[in-house]
Design an enzyme around this catalytic site. Sequence first.
Site, PDB file in Angstrom:
ATOM      1  N   VAL A 132       0.939   1.738  30.894  1.00  0.00           N
ATOM      2  CA  VAL A 132       1.045   2.145  32.295  1.00  0.00           C
ATOM      3  C   VAL A 132      -0.123   3.078  32.589  1.00  0.00           C
ATOM      4  O   VAL A 132      -0.370   4.025  31.835  1.00  0.00           O
ATOM      5  CB  VAL A 132       2.387   2.862  32.573  1.00  0.00           C
ATOM      6  CG1 VAL A 132       2.441   3.382  34.000  1.00  0.00           C
ATOM      7  CG2 VAL A 132       3.561   1.931  32.306  1.00  0.00           C
ATOM      8  N   GLY A 184      -2.300   5.484  24.060  1.00  0.00           N
ATOM      9  CA  GLY A 184      -1.183   6.414  23.941  1.00  0.00           C
ATOM     10  C   GLY A 184      -0.265   6.440  25.141  1.00  0.00           C
ATOM     11  O   GLY A 184       0.719   7.174  25.160  1.00  0.00           O
ATOM     12  N   HIS A 185      -0.541   5.663  26.173  1.00  0.00           N
ATOM     13  CA  HIS A 185       0.243   5.727  27.425  1.00  0.00           C
ATOM     14  C   HIS A 185       0.549   4.325  27.923  1.00  0.00           C
ATOM     15  O   HIS A 185      -0.017   3.923  28.940  1.00  0.00           O
ATOM     16  CB  HIS A 185      -0.539   6.497  28.479  1.00  0.00           C
ATOM     17  CG  HIS A 185       0.292   6.985  29.622  1.00  0.00           C
ATOM     18  ND1 HIS A 185       0.532   6.241  30.752  1.00  0.00           N
ATOM     19  CD2 HIS A 185       0.923   8.158  29.825  1.00  0.00           C
ATOM     20  CE1 HIS A 185       1.262   6.949  31.605  1.00  0.00           C
ATOM     21  NE2 HIS A 185       1.503   8.113  31.061  1.00  0.00           N
ATOM     22  N   PHE A 186       1.309   3.587  27.473  1.00  0.00           N
ATOM     23  CA  PHE A 186       2.114   3.637  26.257  1.00  0.00           C
ATOM     24  C   PHE A 186       1.782   2.380  25.496  1.00  0.00           C
ATOM     25  O   PHE A 186       1.680   1.325  26.110  1.00  0.00           O
ATOM     26  CB  PHE A 186       3.594   3.709  26.607  1.00  0.00           C
ATOM     27  CG  PHE A 186       3.945   4.897  27.464  1.00  0.00           C
ATOM     28  CD1 PHE A 186       4.144   6.142  26.893  1.00  0.00           C
ATOM     29  CD2 PHE A 186       4.029   4.773  28.836  1.00  0.00           C
ATOM     30  CE1 PHE A 186       4.472   7.244  27.683  1.00  0.00           C
ATOM     31  CE2 PHE A 186       4.355   5.873  29.630  1.00  0.00           C
ATOM     32  CZ  PHE A 186       4.569   7.110  29.059  1.00  0.00           C
TER      33      PHE A 186
END
Length: 150
Positions: free
Chosen positions: A60, A53-55
């Site tokens: 990152v 989810g990041h990203f």
Amino acid sequence: MTTEKKTMNISEIQELLPHRYPFLLIDRVIDFQEAKYLHAIKNVSVNEPQFTGHFPQLPVFPGVLILEAMAQATGLLAFKSFGAPTENELYYFASVDGAKFRKPVVPGDQMVIEVEFLKERRGIAAFSGVAKVDGEVVCSAELKCARREF
């Protein structure tokens, strides 16, 4: 005079820190001196859960997890310097000041976390910390941590 480095492997780290996957963020300690400094490694893998989810399109490593890795390094330094935690003690991340993020950390990077003990007062220890990738500072901050019974 010898300059042999003191190290810790993952088993020794797990004896001192209560964190486990996916939140144990120190893979190895490459050098430390009690009550002075500790240098540790965090290998960043695309297989870590935060990257879903990041990203997804441009993974990152989250800045807050860089700070958490620094806090875990301070815990290791404190326990090696002033004694291991008892069964009813935790080492809490109390505050962070002046955090600066200079470059993104991405999968495949190896972060070197360097923390330095500054002072201790009434059970609260102050540290300076930096995270580096390929010798370049990616994050710096001042951290305070507190050792408390629960």
